[in-house]
Design an enzyme around this catalytic site. Structure first.
Site, PDB file in Angstrom:
ATOM      1  N   TYR A 195       0.814  -1.214   0.000  1.00  0.00           N
ATOM      2  CA  TYR A 195       0.000   0.000   0.000  1.00  0.00           C
ATOM      3  C   TYR A 195       0.848   1.266   0.000  1.00  0.00           C
ATOM      4  O   TYR A 195       0.321   2.366   0.105  1.00  0.00           O
ATOM      5  CB  TYR A 195      -0.932   0.017   1.206  1.00  0.00           C
ATOM      6  CG  TYR A 195      -2.112  -0.934   1.105  1.00  0.00           C
ATOM      7  CD1 TYR A 195      -2.179  -1.896   0.117  1.00  0.00           C
ATOM      8  CD2 TYR A 195      -3.147  -0.874   2.016  1.00  0.00           C
ATOM      9  CE1 TYR A 195      -3.252  -2.767   0.029  1.00  0.00           C
ATOM     10  CE2 TYR A 195      -4.230  -1.740   1.935  1.00  0.00           C
ATOM     11  CZ  TYR A 195      -4.270  -2.688   0.942  1.00  0.00           C
ATOM     12  OH  TYR A 195      -5.336  -3.553   0.863  1.00  0.00           O
TER      13      TYR A 195
ATOM     14  N   ASP B 174      -5.340  -5.654   6.303  1.00  0.00           N
ATOM     15  CA  ASP B 174      -6.544  -5.163   5.639  1.00  0.00           C
ATOM     16  C   ASP B 174      -7.491  -6.315   5.340  1.00  0.00           C
ATOM     17  O   ASP B 174      -8.695  -6.256   5.629  1.00  0.00           O
ATOM     18  CB  ASP B 174      -6.149  -4.443   4.352  1.00  0.00           C
ATOM     19  CG  ASP B 174      -7.299  -3.685   3.702  1.00  0.00           C
ATOM     20  OD1 ASP B 174      -8.362  -3.546   4.347  1.00  0.00           O
ATOM     21  OD2 ASP B 174      -7.137  -3.225   2.570  1.00  0.00           O
TER      22      ASP B 174
ATOM     23  N   ASP C 102      -1.806 -17.587   5.778  1.00  0.00           N
ATOM     24  CA  ASP C 102      -2.868 -18.458   5.307  1.00  0.00           C
ATOM     25  C   ASP C 102      -3.326 -19.407   6.411  1.00  0.00           C
ATOM     26  O   ASP C 102      -4.527 -19.667   6.572  1.00  0.00           O
ATOM     27  CB  ASP C 102      -2.454 -19.219   4.040  1.00  0.00           C
ATOM     28  CG  ASP C 102      -1.042 -19.757   4.092  1.00  0.00           C
ATOM     29  OD1 ASP C 102      -0.220 -19.225   4.847  1.00  0.00           O
ATOM     30  OD2 ASP C 102      -0.744 -20.713   3.346  1.00  0.00           O
TER      31      ASP C 102
ATOM     32  N   LYS D  70       4.152 -13.994   6.032  1.00  0.00           N
ATOM     33  CA  LYS D  70       4.414 -15.005   4.997  1.00  0.00           C
ATOM     34  C   LYS D  70       5.927 -15.112   4.816  1.00  0.00           C
ATOM     35  O   LYS D  70       6.469 -15.105   3.700  1.00  0.00           O
ATOM     36  CB  LYS D  70       3.711 -14.622   3.693  1.00  0.00           C
ATOM     37  CG  LYS D  70       3.652 -15.764   2.664  1.00  0.00           C
ATOM     38  CD  LYS D  70       2.763 -16.911   3.076  1.00  0.00           C
ATOM     39  CE  LYS D  70       2.656 -17.944   1.972  1.00  0.00           C
ATOM     40  NZ  LYS D  70       1.914 -19.153   2.400  1.00  0.00           N
TER      41      LYS D  70
END
Length: 368
Positions: free
Chosen positions: A125, A250, A226, A192
Site C-alpha cells: 500500500y 486489511d 494463510d 508469509k
C-alpha cells in the site's frame, strides 16, 4: 466537563447519514464535543482540484483528533484512496480494529473478542507502482533480470513491497503496549516469511526481537498468514491481539468482521504519534445513499473508540452498552442486520435505529 474539539469529515455516500447519526448518539452519551466539519471526497475535486483539500488536513492537525465517514474510492482508475492519503500525510502508522461480537447482529460467532493491529504506512500500500508498458517498468524488469532477482513478464504492471525495520518495530511495539494497557494476554504476529524472506522475514525477525522485551508480561506466537486465516475461522478464541503488515491486516480485518456480523458493526481507528482519525471500516454504499437505510453502528462504535482516546471513558461505555441493548432487544435493527439474522421483521431506518440508541442512552443516564 471538558469540551473537546474534533474534526468531522462526513465523507460521501452513506457517510453523510452515518456521521449525522453518530453526532446524535455522541451528544446523548453526555460527551461535550465541538465539531469542526471538513470535507473530503470526489465532490471536492471540482472545487479544490483534489479529493483531500489542504484545509481538511490542517483541520485534523489543528484538533489532533478526527472522525470520518466512508469515502468512495474508484476501483482501478481515478484518484488514490483518501484514506490512504490521510494515513500517509499524518503518519497514522497504526490501523486499530477491534472485533467484538454483538449478540443479535447475526455473526457466525457470538463470543469473538480480538483486536487487529495493522501496519498502515508501507507494504504494497506504499503506492510504489509502475504501469505496464512504461519506461520505468521496462527498466525495472531489466534490472531484476540483470541482478538475477527473477524474470518478470514484459507486459506486467509492477508494485513494490517495502517492509522496514522502523515501521515493523513501531507496529509490533504498539501491539504489545496496547495489550498491556488493555489487560490482554497474547500478541500474534501474522506473516508469509516462509516465502517472502526479505520483507515478511524482516517483519517476523523484528517481531521476535520486540517480543523478548515483553516476556513474562505478554505471550507471543506467530502464524503464517494463510494458516492464520484457517485457524481464525476454526476457532477465533485462540487469538487476542494480532499484528500484521499492511496488506494482510486489511484482508484479515474484513474476514474477522464478517465472522462477527459484518462491516456494518466494525469500528476502526488510524493512529500516529501526533494525530488520530477514527472511521467505520465499511465503504460508502452509494447505491443506498440518501435513502435512510444505512446502518450507522460502525461509525457510532468508532466514536466510542474516539471517546476512549479523549479520556471520556464513561461516555464511551454508555454508547457500547446502548448498542448492545438495542441489538439484544431486536426491535429497531437495520436491513443488513435483518438479512444477516434471517429475522422476518420490518427493517428499521437509520433514523429509527439512531433514535432507539438515543432513547437507550437517556434511560441509562436517568438511572445513573
Amino acid at each position: 466537563m471538558t469540551q473537546h474539539t474534533v474534526t468531522l469529515i462526513p465523507g460521501d455516500g452513506i457517510g453523510v447519514e452515518t456521521s449525522a447519526a453518530m453526532q446524535k448518539v455522541v451528544a446523548a452519551s453526555g460527551a461535550d464535543i465541538l465539531w469542526e466539519v471538513a470535507e473530503a471526497g470526489a465532490s471536492m475535486i471540482e472545487e479544490c482540484g483534489t479529493p483531500l483539500p489542504e484545509s481538511t488536513i490542517e483541520a485534523v492537525k489543528r484538533n489532533k483528533v478526527a472522525i470520518k465517514g466512508p469515502i468512495t474510492t474508484p476501483v482501478g482508475t481515478g484518484f488514490r484512496s483518501v484514506n490512504v492519503a490521510l494515513r500517509k500525510t499524518l503518519d497514522l502508522y497504526v490501523c486499530l480494529r477491534p472485533v467484538l461480537s454483538i449478540p443479535g447482529a447475526g455473526g457466525r460467532y457470538e463470543d469473538m473478542d480480538l483486536v487487529i493491529v495493522r501496519e498502515n504506512s508501507e507494504d504494497l500500500y506504499a503506492g510504489i507502482e509502475f504501469e505496464e508498458g512504461s519506461d520505468a517498468a521496462r527498466r525495472l524488469i531489466d534490472f531484476c533480470d540483470n541482478e538475477g532477482a527473477g524474470s518478470i513478464r514484459p507486459d506486467s504492471g509492477i508494485s513494490i513491497k517495502p517492509i522496514s525495520v522502523t515501521a515493523s518495530e513501531n507496529i509490533v511495539r504498539y501491539a504489545f503496549e496496547y495489550a498491556l494497557a488493555q489487560g490482554r494476554k497474547k500478541v500474534t504476529a501474522a506473516h508469509k516469511a516462509n516465502i517472502m524472506k526479505y520483507s515478511d522475514g524482516l517483519f517476523l525477525r523484528v517481531a521476535r526481537e520486540v517480543a523478548k522485551e515483553y516476556e513474562g508480561r505478554v505471550a507471543f506466537d506467530e502464524r503464517i498468514i494463510d494458516a492464520f486465516c484457517m485457524n481464525l475461522v476454526m476457532d477465533p478464541s485462540q487469538f487476542d491481539v494480532v499484528v500484521f503488515p499492511n496488506l494482510y491486516g486489511d484482508i484479515a480485518s474484513d474476514l474477522a468482521a464478517g465472522m462477527a456480523g459484518g462491516l456494518g458493526i466494525a469500528p476502526g481507528a488510524n493512529i500516529g504519534k501526533d494525530y488520530a482519525v477514527f472511521e467505520a471500516v465499511h465503504g460508502s454504499a452509494p447505491d443506498i445513499a440518501g435513502q435512510d437505510k444505512a446502518n450507522p453502528t460502525a461509525e457510532i462504535l468508532s466514536a466510542a473508540m474516539m471517546l476512549d482516546h479523549l479520556g471520556e471513558l464513561e461516555a464511551a461505555a454508555r454508547i457500547r452498552a446502548a448498542v448492545r441493548k438495542v441489538y439484544a432487544e431486536g426491535e429497531h435493527l437495520t436491513g443488513d442486520i435483518r438479512r444477516a439474522t434471517g429475522v422476518d421483521a420490518p427493517a428499521a431506518s437509520c433514523t429509527e435505529f439512531t433514535d432507539a440508541l438515543v432513547a437507550a442512552l437517556a434511560e441509562q443516564r436517568y438511572k445513573e
